[in-house]
Write a protein that holds these residues in place. Sequence first.
Motif, PDB file in Angstrom:
ATOM      1  N   GLY A  90       0.793  -1.225   0.000  1.00  0.00           N
ATOM      2  CA  GLY A  90       0.000   0.000   0.000  1.00  0.00           C
ATOM      3  C   GLY A  90       0.822   1.271   0.000  1.00  0.00           C
ATOM      4  O   GLY A  90       0.326   2.338  -0.390  1.00  0.00           O
ATOM      5  N   LYS A  93       2.144   2.941  -4.977  1.00  0.00           N
ATOM      6  CA  LYS A  93       1.115   2.669  -5.974  1.00  0.00           C
ATOM      7  C   LYS A  93       1.633   1.761  -7.089  1.00  0.00           C
ATOM      8  O   LYS A  93       0.880   0.963  -7.651  1.00  0.00           O
ATOM      9  N   TYR A 147      -5.212  -1.160   1.288  1.00  0.00           N
ATOM     10  CA  TYR A 147      -6.237  -0.142   1.027  1.00  0.00           C
ATOM     11  C   TYR A 147      -6.188   0.952   2.097  1.00  0.00           C
ATOM     12  O   TYR A 147      -6.304   2.131   1.790  1.00  0.00           O
ATOM     13  N   GLY A 148      -6.007   0.554   3.355  1.00  0.00           N
ATOM     14  CA  GLY A 148      -5.930   1.537   4.433  1.00  0.00           C
ATOM     15  C   GLY A 148      -4.720   2.436   4.302  1.00  0.00           C
ATOM     16  O   GLY A 148      -4.808   3.646   4.541  1.00  0.00           O
ATOM     17  N   MET A 150      -3.079   3.149   1.474  1.00  0.00           N
ATOM     18  CA  MET A 150      -3.217   3.990   0.287  1.00  0.00           C
ATOM     19  C   MET A 150      -4.189   5.141   0.502  1.00  0.00           C
ATOM     20  O   MET A 150      -4.069   6.188  -0.139  1.00  0.00           O
ATOM     21  N   ASN A 151      -5.151   4.951   1.399  1.00  0.00           N
ATOM     22  CA  ASN A 151      -6.149   6.001   1.636  1.00  0.00           C
ATOM     23  C   ASN A 151      -5.884   6.789   2.908  1.00  0.00           C
ATOM     24  O   ASN A 151      -6.794   7.393   3.462  1.00  0.00           O
ATOM     25  N   ARG A 153      -4.756   9.866   5.163  1.00  0.00           N
ATOM     26  CA  ARG A 153      -4.997  11.288   4.924  1.00  0.00           C
ATOM     27  C   ARG A 153      -3.712  11.976   4.468  1.00  0.00           C
ATOM     28  O   ARG A 153      -2.697  11.975   5.164  1.00  0.00           O
ATOM     29  N   GLN A 154      -3.776  12.577   3.292  1.00  0.00           N
ATOM     30  CA  GLN A 154      -2.596  13.209   2.717  1.00  0.00           C
ATOM     31  C   GLN A 154      -2.121  14.404   3.530  1.00  0.00           C
ATOM     32  O   GLN A 154      -0.929  14.734   3.531  1.00  0.00           O
ATOM     33  N   GLU A 178      -2.647   5.381  10.466  1.00  0.00           N
ATOM     34  CA  GLU A 178      -3.761   5.747   9.606  1.00  0.00           C
ATOM     35  C   GLU A 178      -4.473   4.512   9.042  1.00  0.00           C
ATOM     36  O   GLU A 178      -5.677   4.539   8.797  1.00  0.00           O
ATOM     37  N   SER A 179      -3.723   3.440   8.852  1.00  0.00           N
ATOM     38  CA  SER A 179      -4.300   2.235   8.263  1.00  0.00           C
ATOM     39  C   SER A 179      -4.944   1.317   9.287  1.00  0.00           C
ATOM     40  O   SER A 179      -5.575   0.326   8.910  1.00  0.00           O
ATOM     41  N   GLN A 182      -8.822   0.278   8.918  1.00  0.00           N
ATOM     42  CA  GLN A 182      -9.034  -0.662   7.822  1.00  0.00           C
ATOM     43  C   GLN A 182      -8.321  -1.987   8.087  1.00  0.00           C
ATOM     44  O   GLN A 182      -8.798  -3.051   7.681  1.00  0.00           O
TER      45      GLN A 182
END
Length: 258
Positions: A90, A93, A147-148, A150-151, A153-154, A178-179, A182
């Motif tokens: 993750g 990309k 998935y967690g 990659m998503n 918070r930027q 952050e992950s 998920q």
Amino acid sequence: MIRISLRRHPRFFRPGFIGPILLVIIWSLAHTAHWVTPRLLPGPLETFNAFLQSIADGSLWGDFIQTVLRTVYSFMIAAIIGIPLGITIGSSKLIYRSVEFIIDFFRSTPATALFPLFLLIFGIGEESKIAIAAFSACLVIVFNVAYGVMNARQTRILAAKVMGASQWRILRDVLLYESLPQTFIGLRLGVSYALVVIIVAEMFIGSSTGMGHRIIDAEQVYNLAEMYSSIIVTGCIGYLINFIFLIVERHFIKWSGK
């Protein structure tokens, strides 16, 4: 007076009890009204008596423990492999796009279709059951962890970069946390997958113990009360494991969504 009674004893009016009670009522009606022939659907009381008998004679405990242990072993293997692998995939990309098809392909392939392959590799024994369950659970964990990550918070990633954090610090202190929401979803799904595969493996891969063996053995000798009680126990195992994970998740990820 009624309002006071409800406030003083709220535990007796929890909505969570409605579903099980309705299920038992419908089950009883189906049995007594012969919606299904009693030879195929024993009543709740008969099933409960079979459950008590299996506890009294001690036959249930060995199968129960074996199934739980196999599920725990396979889940631990899946988590140990899946979490770091998911974080690695993750975090890039390019890596994710490279392996996305492989993960989705095997995640969509029924685990039962892979039984012959794992039997050839690991043989008929404990190793094959645990390996196929760990493989199925690992794919779910990897996908959700990736998935967690990659998503994430930027804004938090950018803030860490502005403060001079290295890629390793960002991965460890930002992406990992952050992950976590998920990741826990993946862990709950993973342990459920592991339990399902273990039960099926106990039915069809030369097992002499476990709840799956107990269910199929009761069906073959037409002891349906025993079969239904074992199915209910198996469902309770899955429910309790999921409930434990929800408690742990709520305790450690109070900041989720903030």
